[in-house]
Design an enzyme around this catalytic site. Structure first.
Site, short mmCIF file in Angstrom:
data_model
loop_
_atom_site.label_atom_id
_atom_site.label_comp_id
_atom_site.label_asym_id
_atom_site.label_seq_id
_atom_site.Cartn_x
_atom_site.Cartn_y
_atom_site.Cartn_z
N ARG A 319 -12.60 91.71 79.77
CA ARG A 319 -11.27 91.79 80.37
C ARG A 319 -10.81 90.43 80.90
O ARG A 319 -9.63 90.08 80.84
CB ARG A 319 -11.23 92.86 81.46
N GLU A 721 -4.98 99.71 88.77
CA GLU A 721 -5.44 98.33 88.93
C GLU A 721 -4.33 97.27 88.88
O GLU A 721 -4.39 96.30 89.63
CB GLU A 721 -6.46 97.99 87.83
#
Lengths: 763, 450
Positions: A319, A721
């Site tokens: 990520r 998030e």
């Protein structure tokens, strides 16, 4: 098909309160430690390593074993299954065997009649450890090529040649720190042994299935012997994925070996020492650009501190890498990401999962370029917005531009600039600053097969509905959102949907509630289950009304034929009873897998995300140049939630994530001493934001009229998030106030003051 | 003499059984009683998830950390927990209605701080400083608090603090009794509010055999305003000291500083005498006492001594007390007319944080220049202390940026490095805090939270 892009929603989309809100406030909501304790309960405590690195020569348990109340002291030899708690890789020990790899590593488990007795005896166990020099920095890990996750490089064009040929070149290096989750409820599990090696485990976990697997692995039993339940967590933020699993396994091991129920609740200090945190990162970059601020070539390294074991570092590196360019493009680039092994606690998932760390890279690069050219950073942003990620997935630059423009408009950017200039000219030492930030955050688990979910819906003959799905409730409001989806499908009040604890016995083989995917995945699965039942019920209703099944309408708890002229009606409960009499099953499972995602982990190409969500922020800060202290005066946030499933819940997620991100980037600092002992092991030394740290003006808005383009649930978008990254605007505002480009994070008063001092004394 | 702990819980009088350990924490006891609303988040008095309220007979509501209190010290007190408000109460309802809960673990503690705030009033951030929430970002909590009103609930009937003994836990009511106990029990743990030593119960799970708790000693109670200054009783809480400072303009410069010391929960229990007794190197009160020239009154059966605070503190966690002595009171001289008094604190977080560096200054003037400067620093040495070279550098000069920058160059410290800051940062910050005095003296905005 009710995909919701145009469908008028009655239940989904409403700003309903968290289902437990009043119970939270009255103290009636039961967390794991609030549950009545089973008879014969024993308590466990962990023995933790006092050193960061060494050979474990011996464990002296004699004195501890003789202490009052002590029932058993468990060491690795006692484990009937495997001493392996690795969530993804293999070979990560629950209890250290030959080597101690970090300060606070679990060495043994003490079981006693009371928790105090267990804690006292655990403190009395002594370990003979031959110390070895610990590796305590990313630099040292890089120098040793001690890879937890080997370097992976995304390449486009010839970055070296582009840098060489560019009219301007700059380079830099900076660091971002880790972050302790500081969920208010610490790690806890209660294991209750049953017949024939059965084990019921109550766990405060984001991932009941993983708890089931790790418990079974440690006990050496098939998965079907282990049932894991979780009603709610007192916060998790990624810290109750892999870490909850081994805490539960330790409790289950103690329960198996003593034959009695065992509770393991970590004291805060032990929790902070023994469980992983957000990965700190080191960044090194070189950029080439033209007079207009267009980036031509970029060579960058993002190196994470994995700690002593793999845990979920692979996903974090993935990520970080896929978010390293954020919403920007550089035609020629070479971007490498990796994680090194150190003698720190094994770092793990934390809200954003490497994405927030990845997105920091371009902020320093863009600010350096802007400062070099004497341009406004937003001009440089604009010159570099991308319509495709470096790995080939499409972005929507119109949304990137829109969220940023709206955040700036909400903040009154131009007027604020003038106000700030006037203030700074007038005050001898206080300085204000303004910063912006925009990002595109990819939604889906990085590992394709994790993007699946199951649900189970029962309709009872009084018309009440019981909903179970694989998602867990950690405060984020997942349960109410999924209940709204089911209420929408049946067109009944959300109160008729009864929620239940998440259980591996009801929904098997689930993924963690993580990666912001909780409501996307579980909502769709519940939607599928409810739709199956609704179709079955519609058949029965059609027979009853004598109308075609397509004409049966479910509306506000009533079922009736949609054609003109009929006044026949059934309540939802009447129809449920009719179905039962007609011997039609009123229980259905639902399943969902995210469509169209793929990733080539070798070529680092593909479309790993179902979609992107866009967000932007403007922050204004005040800095005291005498002390380095600072505060955020105002923040204006715009977040794209698509067509929100629940705007009240989403608003709370955005604000909470922003403040948590501010903590990560400004006040929260993990500090290890020279021997690698973590010294910030409680809230007295580790400072998360308090109420006064929240900007007095905190203006948050869900982007209007932006129904998701992908086939998401009612065209909603994930929210857990992405807004954490918006706090990066605060760092940029501090850069502006202090006149700095380079800033290691967290931007504590110390870092700001010493940076200001360095500027003053000149190069 | 009482030998059973008596207290009022949620309005109902309770007499605890004789075998009840007096060093069990209030939190453990409540949860064992089935009142699980208060929760353990940290066991060090910092997170506030265990907050309950002490109800005063005068109607005052003092939030405290149930993790740090032990049952023995609560003899004669009235305690209200979240269960004592009930589900219909407007405070929990306001929080629920404002979407001010997410995971909900911190919420019962926030409810109790907010309930106390509806009566005590003041700055809502001050009311929340002792409560951490990791989910919401606080904005909805503050919104809910702005809508709450005092429920007007009547206070409990007053209970006269009497002398009591629960096994080895002594709760004397008079100084003579306390000194007599101290003389025969020099090994006893001397307990005030327990905000420092309470960690031995809450975090280290200890049950010391002998405890001498002085909270009920009549001669040690309260803050007395005298023409010469304040007499702060050894059992008087920081909250009482702060209240006295708020009531008198002469002490106004101390108010923002004392309001940042700990949290409402900590100030409700903690005492200045406790800070002196443990000789904590980081007690925020110590620089203030040094700058003002406070005197510590100590006593034993054979007599009383008055010790200037600078001589009382003898080193890292060491003080001038002999084993049979107890601190009775702290005498804080009133600043002279026309003097400049300031107290500055630098910490990572504004509220509820231990200072990296602190500074208290008392400066007198003659003909527009400094006559005498008393500059006391915390966090710069093994104990808080004055800095003579910096004081000398100010003498005879106007109190301006140049003079204070000069004083900063004269600092004779070699500070420690730890998680609160490196040595270099502490030196630089101490110089910055000195220069801030010029802004304060000139009446300019001097800090970010002004």
């Amino acid at each position: 098909m009710m995909d919701g892009s145009s469908f008028r929603l009655k239940h989904a989309g409403q700003a309903l309160r968290h289902d437990s809100a009043l119970k939270h406030a009255t103290g009636e909501a039961r967390f794991l430690d609030d549950m009545p304790e089973p008879a014969g309960l024993l308590h466990a405590a962990l023995v933790l390593s006092p050193l960061a690195h060494g050979r474990l020569d011996a464990l002296d348990t004699q004195a501890a074993g003789a202490m009052p109340g002590v029932v058993r002291i468990i060491t690795p030899q006692d484990i009937p299954g495997e001493n392996d708690i690795a969530p993804i890789a293999t070979g990560e020990v629950m209890l250290a065997e030959q080597m101690v790899e970090h300060h606070g590593q679990a060495l043994a488990i003490v079981v006693a009649q009371t928790r105090d007795e267990a804690l006292r005896a655990a403190a009395a166990v002594t370990a003979a450890i031959t110390p070895l020099p610990p590796v305590l920095s990313i630099e040292e890990g890089l120098a040793r090529e001690a890879w937890i996750i080997k370097p992976q490089t995304m390449v486009a064009g010839d970055a070296a040649a582009a840098l060489e040929a560019a009219p301007h070149r700059l380079s830099g290096e900076f660091r971002a720190g880790g972050q302790e989750h500081f969920y208010l409820e610490g790690q806890i599990a209660l294991a209750i042994p049953g017949e024939e090696e059965e084990m019921l485990v109550h766990s405060s976990t984001q991932h009941p299935t993983e708890v089931q697997h790790i418990v079974a692995r440690v006990l050496g039993v098939p998965y079907h012997r282990v049932t894991v339940q979780c009603r709610r967590m007192g916060g998790a933020f990624g810290g109750k994925e892999s870490n909850a699993s081994w805490i539960a396994a330790a409790a289950a091991l103690a329960a198996r070996l003593t034959g009695r129920p065992v509770k393991l609740r970590l004291p805060r200090r032990a929790d902070m020492a023994a469980t992983g945190k957000r990965h700190p990162f080191l960044y090194r970059w070189k950029v080439g650009f033209d007079d207009a601020g267009r980036l031509l070539g970029l060579d960058a390294l993002l190196a994470g501190d994995g700690g002593h074991s793999v845990d979920m570092s692979g996903g974090v590196v993935f990520r970080a890498l896929t978010h390293a360019l954020n919403c920007y493009g550089v035609p020629a680039h070479r971007i490498t990401a990796c994680a090194v092994k150190t003698n720190h606690v094994s770092n793990t998932a934390f809200r954003g999962f490497g994405g927030p760390q990845g997105a920091l890279l371009m902020e320093e690069v863009l600010h350096a370029v802007a400062a070099h050219l004497g341009r406004d950073v937003d001009q440089v942003r604009e010159a570099n917005f991308a319509s495709r990620t470096p790995y080939g997935q499409e972005l929507d630059p119109s949304l990137t531009r829109r969220v940023l423009a709206e955040a700036k408009q909400d903040a009154g950017w131009e007027a604020k600039r003038a106000e700030i200039a006037a203030f700074n000219a007038a005050h001898p030492t206080l300085r204000r600053g303004l910063g912006s930030f925009v990002c595109a955050f990819g939604i889906s688990f990085g590992i394709v097969h994790l993007n699946q979910a199951g649900a189970l819906v029962h309709v009872y003959t009084d018309g009440s509905i019981r909903l179970a799905h694989g998602g867990t409730e950690m405060g984020q409001g997942l349960f109410i959102k999924v209940a709204q989806v089911v209420a929408e499908v049946f067109s009944v009040p959300v109160e008729s949907v009864g929620l239940s604890a998440t259980s591996t016995a009801e929904i098997p083989n689930t993924s963690a509630t993580a990666a912001s995917t909780g409501s996307d995945l579980n909502g769709w699965a519940a939607h599928a289950a409810a739709t199956t039942l609704r179709e079955r019920m519609a058949e029965v209703a059609a027979q009853h009304f004598g109308c075609p099944v397509e004409e049966v309408v479910f509306e506000d708890g009533q079922i009736f034929p949609g054609g003109a002229g009929s006044n026949k009606r059934l309540t939802f409960g009447e129809l449920a009873k009719l179905c039962w009499k007609a011997r039609v099953s009123l229980s259905a499972t639902g399943f969902y897998k995210t469509p169209d995602i793929h990733w080539d982990a070798t070529a680092l190409k593909g479309e790993p995300f179902h979609y992107f969500t866009y967000g932007a922020a403007v922050a204004e800060v005040l800095l005291d140049t005498l002390t380095g202290e600072h505060r955020c005066l105002s923040a204006h946030l715009v977040q794209d939630c698509g067509r929100s499933l629940n705007p009240a819940i989403d608003l709370g997620q955005i604000e909470g994530a922003f403040v948590q991100g501010m903590g990560w980037l400004t006040t929260e600092e993990l500090w290890w001493d020279g021997q690698g002992r973590q010294r910030t092991l409680g809230p007295s030394t580790y400072k998360i934001p308090g109420s006064r740290d929240v900007p007095p003006v905190l203006h948050t808005r869900l982007l209007a009229g932006s129904a998701g383009r992908a086939r998401t649930l009612f065209r909603s978008k994930a929210v857990g998030e992405p807004p954490l990254l918006l706090a990066t605007a605060v760092v940029n505002a501090l850069r502006d106030a202090a006149g700095l480009v380079h800033l290691d994070l967290p931007a504590t008063p110390e870092r700001l003051l010493l940076n200001l001092k360095a500027i003053k004394s000149g190069p | 003499m009482n030998d059973q702990i008596r207290l009022v819980l949620n309005g109902a009088p309770r007499t605890l059984p004789p075998h009840q350990s007096p060093t069990t924490t209030l939190l453990d006891w409540l949860r064992a009683e089935g009142l699980t609303g208060a929760k353990e988040g940290c066991a060090e008095g910092d997170c506030g998830a265990c907050t309950v309220v002490l109800e005063g007979a005068d109607g005052a509501r003092t939030p405290v950390n149930a993790c740090l209190c032990v049952l023995g010290q609560l003899h004669g007190r009235a305690i209200r927990t979240v269960e004592g408000l009930g589900p219909q109460h407007t405070v929990p309802r306001a929080l629920a209605e404002a979407d001010a809960t997410q995971c909900g673990f911190c919420t019962p503690g926030i409810v109790m701080s907010a309930w106390a705030h509806t009566r005590e009033g003041g700055d809502p951030h001050e009311a929340l400083a002792g409560n951490l929430c990791r989910c919401t970002g606080y904005r909805p909590i503050l919104d809910a608090m702005a809508r709450m009103q005092d429920d007007g609930a009547a206070p409990p009937a007053p209970m006269v603090p009497d002398s009591a003994k629960f096994g080895g836990f002594h709760l004397p009511a008079s100084l003579d009794e306390a000194l007599a106990l101290r003389a025969v029990r020099p090994e006893a743990l001397v307990l005030m509010g327990g905000t420092d030593l309470g960690l031995r119960f809450s975090e280290h799970r200890e049950h010391p055999a002998q405890v001498l708790c002085l909270l009920n000693v009549a001669e040690m109670r309260g803050v007395e305003v005298r023409p010469t200054g304040l007499r702060i009783g050894a059992a008087a809480s920081y909250a009482e000291w702060l209240r006295a400072c708020r009531a008198d303009a002469a002490w106004a410069p101390l108010v923002p500083y004392l309001a940042r010391l700990g949290s409402r929960q900590i100030r409700g229990l903690g005492t200045v005498a406790g800070n002196l007794g443990t000789a904590s190197p980081i007690g925020d009160a110590l620089p203030v006492l040094l700058a003002l020239g406070a005197v510590v009154e100590v006593a034993q059966l054979r007599g009383v001594r008055h010790i200037p605070v600078g001589e009382f503190l003898t080193g890292y966690r060491r003080n001038a007390l002999v084993p049979e002595e107890l601190i009775v009171a702290i005498h804080l001289p009133r600043p002279p007319e026309g003097a400049f008094l300031a107290a500055e604190k630098l910490s990572r977080r504004h509220d509820q944080d231990i200072s990296a560096v602190s500074l208290a200054a008392l400066i007198t003037f003659e003909d527009g220049v400094v006559r005498e400067a008393r500059l006391a620093f915390g966090g710069m040495d093994a104990t808080a202390r004055r800095c003579a070279p910096a004081e000398a550098a100010l003498r005879g000069r106007p109190l301006d940026d140049g003079a204070l920058a000069g004083a900063g160059q004269a600092l004779d410290f070699a500070p420690m490095a730890d998680w609160r800051g490196s040595a270099e940062f502490r030196m630089e910050a101490a110089r910055g805090l000195l220069r801030r005095l010029a802004l304060r003296h000139a009446g300019l905005p001097a800090e970010i939270f002004a």
